[in-house]
Scaffold this motif. Structure first.
Motif: not given
Lengths: 939, 160
Positions: B76-78, B84, B88-89, B128-130
């Motif tokens: 998710c690219d928080a 990424l 975040e990975a 949330t993984w985008n």
């Protein structure tokens, strides 16, 4: 202003199109709305809902709803955060000093100790090293990949909790983590932006000197500078206390933070008022340590020579403490001293340097569990009575200075004491009679009027307390109730006697005890009996041994004898046993009443019983046998008629469940059966047992669910008394006559056929002819009682008329016929109809012939018709089977009360001479004649 | 169908998942690696209809050699920067010098010698993984393009 004619043109075109569209759609839209208005209200609402749903769906198809996309980033972006450092309430982050360790450092689990310019470090890969990853082959800049260094069975204590890790995650830029996302405990070589160059950079690890592991990033470009490669190195200490990081010529030494003592001041975080500031040298057990740890009981100071001076607080008893001494063998040895209960001193923790002598105060009477992180030497106690017990682990032992606790004083007042005297107080007292009050070390025991302690000793549980510590100990105490009981002999003596003794049964025991208090040493006791001739005393239970009454009972002892009941009591409790106690001039007598009882009778009832010719109750202490041949004077019994429990269907009889209740009744009236033992048993079951006998509470029993006829004899006794018997009779009918009847029908057919063929027609209509073959001398009567010796019928209920006056001479038997109890006279009636029809007697004469003998009842008519049917060709077995089935519901009580008999008759006789009609039976006379005629001639 | 082409010679990986969108777009060309670490990477957005997702499959088709690596990380690219980062990975699935591996960055679990397809069940797929990040090390051609095509019910991401 610059006019955009393109915009103007588009706007104009839309406006004109809108006018034309509105004009063109005016009439169709008007029709649509007119039709909508004409619809019912419900249909209008439904249409609006459909339009709304369609609009929303259309928006969804175009992706224009307000709903956020399902894969939109969440609040944390899908990244799990690491464990949060939890700081206890005792942590003081600011105050009168300077914190020596930060919360961030505590969270990391390490802190930088110092920097160094030591250059004596080698970065060349040694021969025992191993490559980490493939960075030396293909290079790397980011940490993406599976970058793990596995140390095998070696581990490094990582993070604030020092969790041992044998696998770590590395990054190309000199960082190491316990877990990929565990940022808090990250170890970094301190160089940012390092790159591993393809074919040049090497990352390796190797075992270093001592218990450490060396990780080296060899020849990497750092900080974007690709002109000169640098070397990064991290050395991990295996003991976990500290580790080092290096970057080229600059080194930094990082020390691991003790999770139990963040600031390293020797005080455990749990007892350190400011655990992040090293505010004193508390290693060992110096003045600071004593004041910090033992302030509840003492104050410490140093004299001019530096010696520690201990001053005990006024609320502390110095005698209650002693000292444990030991010497640490390694630096930062952590020693916990745990008490087995709460106390004013509490549990202690000592952190000591190597060879540091430590002295710890301990509480007398408590047991301490001492555990050291490293072996300790020279363990000793200042009290010679202290006991040190070593456990398996080196540096682990128990220390206890035992204490003796006791109560002193008598029944009224007393005090608690200890050896040594350390000022114990009473905490609680349980197990006492009456009221015990206490204050500090003294107690008062107040006796009450209702006390049941009898003045003898009791086991108390007493809690002693000192220095905030409590301990439970047992005690034996004797109260003043003894004095109160000196004038109450009832409290000294005991007398018991069997309340009921059965005549002729087991003997009843009598026992007495006599335990006067010491102050009543002159008291005497004796046992005597007032039996009134109803009992005989015995010394032994087997009716042996003479008993001399009155019997003297020695103090502190007892006496006993046995009573045999020989005559039943006139009233309940008219036999008495006395225990006389003489105290000075006073006499106290304890009395126990005994009743001599017997079984008066046995009651027997059932909800389905019939009228017995000799009904219950059964006399007590009498066996009451039952003989099936006793008739007409029948033995006592309870009668269960078959028809009361049976239902006849096409498939035969069904017998429903039922029960017979039995109960013994004792004499004299009103005597209690409590505690008496009643035995029940089946004395006889003929021909065989059916159902079950169920003893109930008290003097009762129940006979449940017999399914087979016969008689059942039960008996019972109480406490070994003579047996009392009773009978339940399910009277069997006579055995099956089927075989005899079938044989007789063959003979009858033969003779009737012969008569039909050899006599003129008018001869057959003659009255003499009828009398000879169908009436006189029981020509068509079975006589006698059909029976079976193994399954005998009950004569009383299957009576044979033996009086000539009533015209039924030696007839009236009931026997099984085609599986149904049937009066055998109906078979004779059947034969008469069959014979007259077969011979060819005119119908009018046949009808008139039925007027002879007894008048026809319904079943007689049924059997006559059946005989006629068979003579006309009906099947004999089928017709007679149906006849038996049809007649039973219409039969009289004599037939219906008899239970089916599964056996075949075994008492048929072939004679016309006089015979015992009660024990045998014979076929009709015409049948017997036919056998004589048809028998081969005898020379 | 989504087809993402990237400048990693001799390596290909495929990513297939269920969706219902319908679009096609081209991604900018990948920049040439300028540093001596040889590492280049790109990010590909994940548009996953999780309500209709049955499973998330990542297939790695690699003509690997002893000097290259390709790894696909998903997460998710928080911070929303479009890139990424490692922190975040959620996981990485790759082939390093001929050895396929899977690394769970959330738990630290790592496994070597896995197959060429990674399947993430519906229960384990984090909505949330985008973002997926493709990292290449160890050489190869450059300048390939990434093309993304989405079919109804199903699309496939292929990295070459």
């Amino acid at each position: 202003m610059v006019m955009d004619w393109n915009v103007v043109g588009i706007f104009t075109a839309f406006a004109i199109s809108g006018v034309f569209a509105a004009y063109a759609l005016k009439r169709p839209l008007a029709k649509v709305f007119a039709r909508l208005r004409a619809l019912p209200r419900l249909a209008q609402v439904a249409a609006c809902v459909c339009v709304a749903v369609a609009a929303v769906e259309a928006q969804k198809q175009q992706g224009s709803t307000n709903e956020p996309p399902l894969n939109a980033p969440g609040p944390l972006g899908g990244i799990q955060v690491g464990p949060v450092l939890r700081i206890g309430p005792q942590l003081r982050l600011s105050g009168g000093g300077v914190a020596t360790v930060s919360a961030e450092e505590v969270a990391c689990g390490y802190r930088m100790a110092y920097e160094t310019n030591d250059t004596c470090h080698a970065y060349a890969m040694p021969t025992n090293a191993a490559y980490l990853g493939n960075a030396h082959i293909r290079g790397a800049a980011s940490g993406f990949g599976m970058n793990v260094v596995d140390f095998g069975d070696w581990s490094f204590p990582f993070g604030s909790n020092g969790v041992p890790r044998s696998r770590l995650w590395w990054f190309p830029d000199g960082r190491v983590r316990a877990l990929p996302h565990d940022v808090a405990g990250e170890i970094s070589a301190g160089v940012e932006g390092a790159l591993a160059v393809q074919g040049e950079s090497r990352l390796w690890w190797a075992a270093g000197e001592g218990d450490c592991r060396v990780l080296t990033w060899e020849g990497v470009f750092a900080g974007g500078d690709t002109n000169a490669a640098v070397n990064l190195q991290v050395v991990l200490g295996g003991d976990g206390d500290w580790f080092e990081t290096w970057s080229n010529e600059v080194g930094r030494v990082y020390a691991r933070i003790n999770p139990d003592d963040w600031d390293g001041d020797g005080l455990d975080n749990a007892i350190d008022a400011w655990p992040v500031a090293s505010d004193g040298d508390c290693f060992g057990t110096g003045v600071d340590w004593l004041n910090a740890n033992c302030s509840g009981v003492l104050s410490a100071s140093a004299d001019t020579n530096g010696e520690i001076v201990v001053g005990w607080h006024t609320n502390a008893n110095a005698n209650a403490y002693y000292w444990l001494q030991f010497t640490a063998t390694r630096d930062r040895t952590r020693v916990t001293v745990a008490c087995d209960g709460p106390s004013n001193l509490g549990d202690l923790v000592v952190i000591a340097h190597s060879n540091q002598v430590c002295r710890v105060p301990l509480l007398v009477g408590a047991c301490y569990h001492v555990q050291a992180s490293a072996p300790v030497d020279d363990v000793s106690a200042s009290d010679a009575e202290a006991q040190i017990t070593y456990l398996r682990s080196v540096g682990e032992f128990y220390v206890e200075r035992p204490i003796e606790l006791y109560l002193s004083g008598g029944g009224g007042t007393g005090t608690i004491a200890s050896a040594p005297d350390i000022g114990v107080a009473i905490g609680t007292i349980t197990g006492n009679c009456c009221e015990v009050s206490f204050n500090a070390g003294a107690y008062t025991w107040t006796c009450c009027g209702t006390c049941q302690c009898t003045g003898y000793g009791q086991n108390w549980n007493v809690t002693a307390t000192w220095e905030g510590y409590s301990k439970l100990f047992p005690w034996w105490a004797q109260c003043d109730c003894q004095a109160a009981n000196e004038s109450n002999p009832a409290a000294w003596v005991g007398l018991s006697a069997a309340p009921v003794v059965m005549r002729g049964g087991w003997l009843g025991g009598v026992s007495a005890s006599f335990n006067p208090p010491e102050s009543a040493s002159g008291a005497t006791a004796s046992l005597r009996l007032d039996g009134g001739g109803k009992v005989v005393p015995w010394g032994m239970e087997n009716r042996t041994g003479a008993v001399s009454l009155p019997m003297s009972i020695p103090p502190g002892g007892g006496g006993s004898f046995w009573l045999e009941g020989v005559t039943v009591s006139d009233t309940v409790g008219d036999v008495r046993v006395y225990l006389d106690v003489n105290v000075g001039e006073d006499t106290y007598t304890l009395t126990q009443s005994v009743t001599i009882a017997c079984v008066d009778r046995m009651e027997m009832t059932s909800a389905v019983s019939g009228t017995s010719e000799n009904p219950p109750p059964f006399p007590g202490e009498t066996e009451c046998p039952f003989n099936v041949t006793n008739s007409p004077s029948v033995d006592k019994h309870l009668l269960i008629p078959f028809c009361n429990v049976a239902t006849l269907g096409q498939n035969g009889f069904t017998v429903s469940d039922f029960a017979v209740d039995m109960e013994l009744v004792l004499e004299p009236e009103g005597v209690s059966a409590s505690g008496l033992q009643t035995e029940w048993e089946v004395a006889e079951a003929s021909p065989q047992m059916s159902g079950s006998l169920v003893p109930l509470a008290g003097l009762a029993a129940r006979f449940v669910n017999p399914k087979q006829g016969g008689f059942y004899r039960f008996r019972a006794r109480v406490n070994g008394s003579p047996w009392t018997g009773g009978n339940v009779v399910l009277p069997l009918c006579g055995a099956s006559i089927d075989a005899t009847f079938d044989s007789d029908m063959v003979a009858l057919t033969t003779i009737m056929t012969a008569l039909r063929d050899n006599m003129a027609w008018y001869q057959k209509q003659d009255d003499d002819f009828g009398d000879l073959y169908f009436y006189m001398a029981n020509a068509m009567d079975y006589v006698g009682r059909v029976d079976n010796v193994q399954w005998p019928t009950v004569w009383k209920y299957n009576q044979i008329e033996d009086s000539l006056l009533n015209g039924y001479y030696r007839m009236g038997a009931v026997a099984m016929f085609r599986g149904i109890p049937t009066r055998v006279a109906k078979l004779g009636n059947f034969m008469a109809a069959y014979g007259t029809k077969t011979v060819g007697v005119w119908e009018i004469l046949r009808m008139m012939s039925q007027w002879k003998g007894s008048l026809n009842d319904t079943t007689a008519t049924m059997s006559w018709d059946a005989g006629t049917d068979v003579a006309l060709g009906s099947n004999l077995v089928e017709r007679t089977s149906a006849l038996a089935l049809d007649m039973w519901p219409l039969a009289d009580i004599k037939v219906r009360r008899l239970w089916p008999n599964i056996m075949s008759a075994d008492n048929h006789v072939e004679t016309s001479a006089e015979f015992d009609y009660n024990r045998f039976f014979a076929s009709p006379g015409t049948v017997r004649k036919s056998r004589t005629w048809l028998a081969p001639a005898q020379d | 169908m989504i087809v993402v082409r990237k400048g990693i010679a001799a390596l290909a990986c495929g990513l297939a998942l269920w969706t219902c969108a319908a679009a096609e777009r081209k991604w900018p060309q990948l920049p040439e690696g300028t540093l001596p670490d040889t590492e280049v990477s790109t990010n590909v957005a994940l548009q996953v209809d999780t309500a209709r997702l049955q499973s998330f499959q990542l297939r790695l088709q690699a003509e690997s050699c002893a000097s290259n690596e390709v790894v696909v990380a998903v997460g998710c690219d928080a911070n929303g920067d479009g890139d990424l980062s490692f922190d975040e990975a959620a996981f990485a699935f790759g082939c390093d010098c001929g050895v396929r591996y899977f690394a769970n960055y959330a738990t630290g679990a790592a496994l070597e010698g896995v197959g060429d397809t990674l399947v993430v069940g519906r229960r384990f797929f984090d909505p949330t993984w985008n973002l997926a990040k493709v990292v290449k090390r160890g050489g190869g051609a450059v300048g390939e393009v990434v093309t993304e095509t989405v079919e109804n019910q199903r699309f496939m991401l292929i990295f070459r």
